[in-house]
Design a protein around this motif. Structure first.
Motif, PDB file in Angstrom:
ATOM      1  N   MET A   1       0.954  -1.186   0.059  1.00 16.74           N
ATOM      2  CA  MET A   1      -0.080   0.071  -0.028  1.00 16.74           C
ATOM      3  C   MET A   1       0.804   1.085   0.118  1.00 16.74           C
ATOM      4  SD  MET A   1      -2.849   1.170   0.158  1.00 16.74           S
ATOM      5  CE  MET A   1      -4.289   2.100   0.698  1.00 16.74           C
ATOM      6  N   LEU A   2       0.551   2.314  -0.782  1.00 19.97           N
ATOM      7  CA  LEU A   2       1.152   3.438  -0.733  1.00 19.97           C
ATOM      8  C   LEU A   2       0.173   4.544  -0.789  1.00 19.97           C
ATOM      9  CD1 LEU A   2       3.899   4.903  -1.703  1.00 19.97           C
ATOM     10  CD2 LEU A   2       3.354   4.482  -4.014  1.00 19.97           C
ATOM     11  N   ALA A   3       0.417   5.588  -0.121  1.00 25.50           N
ATOM     12  CA  ALA A   3      -0.213   6.866   0.004  1.00 25.50           C
ATOM     13  C   ALA A   3       0.638   8.063  -0.395  1.00 25.50           C
ATOM     14  CB  ALA A   3      -0.905   6.754   1.336  1.00 25.50           C
ATOM     15  N   LEU A   4       0.476   8.898  -0.982  1.00 21.90           N
ATOM     16  CA  LEU A   4       1.279   9.998  -1.354  1.00 21.90           C
ATOM     17  C   LEU A   4       0.255  11.345  -1.705  1.00 21.90           C
ATOM     18  CD1 LEU A   4       1.646  10.613  -5.081  1.00 21.90           C
ATOM     19  CD2 LEU A   4       1.834   8.046  -4.680  1.00 21.90           C
ATOM     20  N   ARG A   5       0.820  12.297  -1.508  1.00 23.90           N
ATOM     21  CA  ARG A   5       0.047  13.739  -1.611  1.00 23.90           C
ATOM     22  C   ARG A   5       0.835  14.165  -2.828  1.00 23.90           C
ATOM     23  NH1 ARG A   5      -2.491  16.038   2.516  1.00 23.90           N
ATOM     24  NH2 ARG A   5      -1.412  14.614   4.006  1.00 23.90           N
ATOM     25  N   LEU A   6       0.194  14.620  -3.633  1.00 23.05           N
ATOM     26  CA  LEU A   6       0.423  15.460  -4.834  1.00 23.05           C
ATOM     27  C   LEU A   6       0.095  17.037  -4.929  1.00 23.05           C
ATOM     28  CD1 LEU A   6      -0.969  12.493  -7.426  1.00 23.05           C
ATOM     29  CD2 LEU A   6       1.532  12.975  -6.586  1.00 23.05           C
ATOM     30  N   PRO A   7       0.683  17.610  -5.594  1.00 21.66           N
ATOM     31  CA  PRO A   7       0.233  18.869  -5.715  1.00 21.66           C
ATOM     32  C   PRO A   7      -1.021  19.100  -6.415  1.00 21.66           C
ATOM     33  CG  PRO A   7       2.453  18.715  -6.620  1.00 21.66           C
ATOM     34  CD  PRO A   7       1.976  17.423  -6.506  1.00 21.66           C
ATOM     35  N   GLU A   8      -1.907  20.028  -6.055  1.00 27.40           N
ATOM     36  CA  GLU A   8      -3.183  20.126  -6.288  1.00 27.40           C
ATOM     37  C   GLU A   8      -3.307  20.277  -8.149  1.00 27.40           C
ATOM     38  OE1 GLU A   8      -5.738  23.254  -4.903  1.00 27.40           O
ATOM     39  OE2 GLU A   8      -4.785  23.303  -2.759  1.00 27.40           O
ATOM     40  N   ASP A   9      -2.409  20.888  -8.710  1.00 26.70           N
ATOM     41  CA  ASP A   9      -2.510  20.775 -10.170  1.00 26.70           C
ATOM     42  C   ASP A   9      -2.534  19.453 -10.826  1.00 26.70           C
ATOM     43  OD1 ASP A   9       0.158  21.177  -9.562  1.00 26.70           O
ATOM     44  OD2 ASP A   9       0.354  21.688 -11.503  1.00 26.70           O
ATOM     45  N   ILE A  10      -1.614  18.703 -10.328  1.00 26.75           N
ATOM     46  CA  ILE A  10      -1.370  17.218 -10.604  1.00 26.75           C
ATOM     47  C   ILE A  10      -2.517  16.478 -10.289  1.00 26.75           C
ATOM     48  CG2 ILE A  10       0.146  15.052 -10.514  1.00 26.75           C
ATOM     49  CD1 ILE A  10       1.414  17.607 -12.043  1.00 26.75           C
ATOM     50  N   GLU A  11      -3.182  16.346  -9.041  1.00 31.65           N
ATOM     51  CA  GLU A  11      -4.092  15.901  -8.625  1.00 31.65           C
ATOM     52  C   GLU A  11      -5.464  15.967  -9.423  1.00 31.65           C
ATOM     53  OE1 GLU A  11      -6.529  13.207  -6.247  1.00 31.65           O
ATOM     54  OE2 GLU A  11      -4.387  13.576  -5.941  1.00 31.65           O
ATOM     55  N   ARG A  12      -5.508  17.386  -9.996  1.00 28.47           N
ATOM     56  CA  ARG A  12      -6.776  17.673 -10.982  1.00 28.47           C
ATOM     57  C   ARG A  12      -6.570  16.956 -12.189  1.00 28.47           C
ATOM     58  NH1 ARG A  12      -6.399  22.984  -8.479  1.00 28.47           N
ATOM     59  NH2 ARG A  12      -4.981  23.620 -10.109  1.00 28.47           N
ATOM     60  N   ARG A  13      -5.325  17.015 -12.629  1.00 27.77           N
ATOM     61  CA  ARG A  13      -5.068  16.479 -13.826  1.00 27.77           C
ATOM     62  C   ARG A  13      -5.167  14.923 -14.000  1.00 27.77           C
ATOM     63  NH1 ARG A  13       0.769  17.962 -15.760  1.00 27.77           N
ATOM     64  NH2 ARG A  13       0.342  16.693 -17.693  1.00 27.77           N
ATOM     65  N   LEU A  14      -4.871  14.374 -12.938  1.00 32.10           N
ATOM     66  CA  LEU A  14      -4.904  12.892 -12.638  1.00 32.10           C
ATOM     67  C   LEU A  14      -6.491  12.484 -12.654  1.00 32.10           C
ATOM     68  CD1 LEU A  14      -3.457  10.273 -12.432  1.00 32.10           C
ATOM     69  CD2 LEU A  14      -2.987  10.585  -9.998  1.00 32.10           C
ATOM     70  N   GLU A  15      -7.081  13.264 -11.939  1.00 32.33           N
ATOM     71  CA  GLU A  15      -8.511  13.153 -11.669  1.00 32.33           C
ATOM     72  C   GLU A  15      -9.280  13.162 -13.104  1.00 32.33           C
ATOM     73  OE1 GLU A  15     -11.703  11.790  -9.935  1.00 32.33           O
ATOM     74  OE2 GLU A  15     -10.028  12.379  -8.666  1.00 32.33           O
ATOM     75  N   ALA A  16      -8.916  14.088 -13.665  1.00 33.34           N
ATOM     76  CA  ALA A  16      -9.479  14.322 -15.005  1.00 33.34           C
ATOM     77  C   ALA A  16      -9.210  12.999 -16.105  1.00 33.34           C
ATOM     78  CB  ALA A  16      -9.258  15.607 -15.705  1.00 33.34           C
ATOM     79  N   LEU A  17      -8.033  12.856 -16.054  1.00 31.16           N
ATOM     80  CA  LEU A  17      -7.546  11.665 -16.888  1.00 31.16           C
ATOM     81  C   LEU A  17      -8.398  10.238 -16.567  1.00 31.16           C
ATOM     82  CD1 LEU A  17      -5.792  10.445 -19.105  1.00 31.16           C
ATOM     83  CD2 LEU A  17      -3.999   9.949 -17.237  1.00 31.16           C
ATOM     84  N   ALA A  18      -8.286  10.132 -15.272  1.00 35.12           N
ATOM     85  CA  ALA A  18      -9.070   9.101 -14.635  1.00 35.12           C
ATOM     86  C   ALA A  18     -10.763   8.856 -15.038  1.00 35.12           C
ATOM     87  CB  ALA A  18      -9.284   8.859 -13.206  1.00 35.12           C
ATOM     88  N   LYS A  19     -11.369  10.038 -14.871  1.00 33.34           N
ATOM     89  CA  LYS A  19     -12.728  10.331 -15.390  1.00 33.34           C
ATOM     90  C   LYS A  19     -12.977  10.060 -16.724  1.00 33.34           C
ATOM     91  CE  LYS A  19     -14.558  13.193 -11.571  1.00 33.34           C
ATOM     92  NZ  LYS A  19     -14.766  14.491 -11.254  1.00 33.34           N
ATOM     93  N   ARG A  20     -12.132  10.724 -17.735  1.00 34.58           N
ATOM     94  CA  ARG A  20     -12.369  10.563 -19.048  1.00 34.58           C
ATOM     95  C   ARG A  20     -12.090   9.250 -19.412  1.00 34.58           C
ATOM     96  NH1 ARG A  20      -9.783  15.626 -22.279  1.00 34.58           N
ATOM     97  NH2 ARG A  20     -11.129  14.764 -23.874  1.00 34.58           N
ATOM     98  N   SER A  21     -11.270   8.539 -19.037  1.00 39.19           N
ATOM     99  CA  SER A  21     -10.614   7.169 -19.527  1.00 39.19           C
ATOM    100  C   SER A  21     -11.531   5.927 -18.929  1.00 39.19           C
ATOM    101  CB  SER A  21      -9.235   7.051 -19.243  1.00 39.19           C
ATOM    102  OG  SER A  21      -9.030   7.019 -17.998  1.00 39.19           O
ATOM    103  N   GLY A  22     -12.142   6.412 -17.739  1.00 39.75           N
ATOM    104  CA  GLY A  22     -12.611   5.174 -17.003  1.00 39.75           C
ATOM    105  C   GLY A  22     -11.693   4.339 -16.284  1.00 39.75           C
ATOM    106  N   ARG A  23     -10.515   4.829 -15.992  1.00 41.82           N
ATOM    107  CA  ARG A  23      -9.653   3.907 -15.406  1.00 41.82           C
ATOM    108  C   ARG A  23      -9.286   4.757 -13.925  1.00 41.82           C
ATOM    109  NH1 ARG A  23      -6.635  -0.076 -17.763  1.00 41.82           N
ATOM    110  NH2 ARG A  23      -6.788  -0.166 -20.085  1.00 41.82           N
ATOM    111  N   SER A  24      -8.767   4.009 -13.076  1.00 39.62           N
ATOM    112  CA  SER A  24      -8.632   4.863 -11.585  1.00 39.62           C
ATOM    113  C   SER A  24      -7.357   5.760 -11.630  1.00 39.62           C
ATOM    114  CB  SER A  24      -8.452   3.453 -10.674  1.00 39.62           C
ATOM    115  OG  SER A  24      -7.311   3.045 -10.587  1.00 39.62           O
ATOM    116  N   LYS A  25      -7.360   6.478 -10.395  1.00 37.43           N
ATOM    117  CA  LYS A  25      -6.092   7.440 -10.368  1.00 37.43           C
ATOM    118  C   LYS A  25      -4.904   6.529  -9.999  1.00 37.43           C
ATOM    119  CE  LYS A  25      -7.765   9.935  -7.379  1.00 37.43           C
ATOM    120  NZ  LYS A  25      -8.020  11.137  -6.262  1.00 37.43           N
ATOM    121  N   SER A  26      -5.256   5.298  -9.248  1.00 36.14           N
ATOM    122  CA  SER A  26      -4.262   4.404  -8.975  1.00 36.14           C
ATOM    123  C   SER A  26      -3.543   3.613  -9.963  1.00 36.14           C
ATOM    124  CB  SER A  26      -4.871   3.371  -8.107  1.00 36.14           C
ATOM    125  OG  SER A  26      -5.115   4.095  -6.716  1.00 36.14           O
TER     126      SER A  26
END
Length: 74
Positions: A1-26
């Protein structure tokens, strides 16, 4: 298990990519780590590697040797 804190802009980009592609942020975090781990190890462990090479603990090969080993030499 790994937990990490990302800068807000990277978190937003990752979230958007996950939503658009149907895959998880993980999924994408894992892919990024797998893709770049070799380079990170080489960059951060290069001093150790150099010491092993200089002490004879790590074998090196010339391009000619490698081509011969792989049957690619003329």
């Amino acid at each position: 298990m790994l937990a990490l804190r990302l800068p807000e802009d990277i978190e937003r980009r990752l979230e958007a990519l996950a939503k658009r592609s149907g895959r998880s942020k993980s999924f994408y975090a894992r892919e990024a780590i797998l893709e770049h781990l070799d380079n990170l190890e080489a960059a951060y462990l290069s001093d150790e590697i150099l010491k092993r090479v200089e002490s004879g603990q790590e074998k090196t090969y010339t391009l000619d040797d490698l081509e011969k080993e792989l049957g690619l030499a003329d």
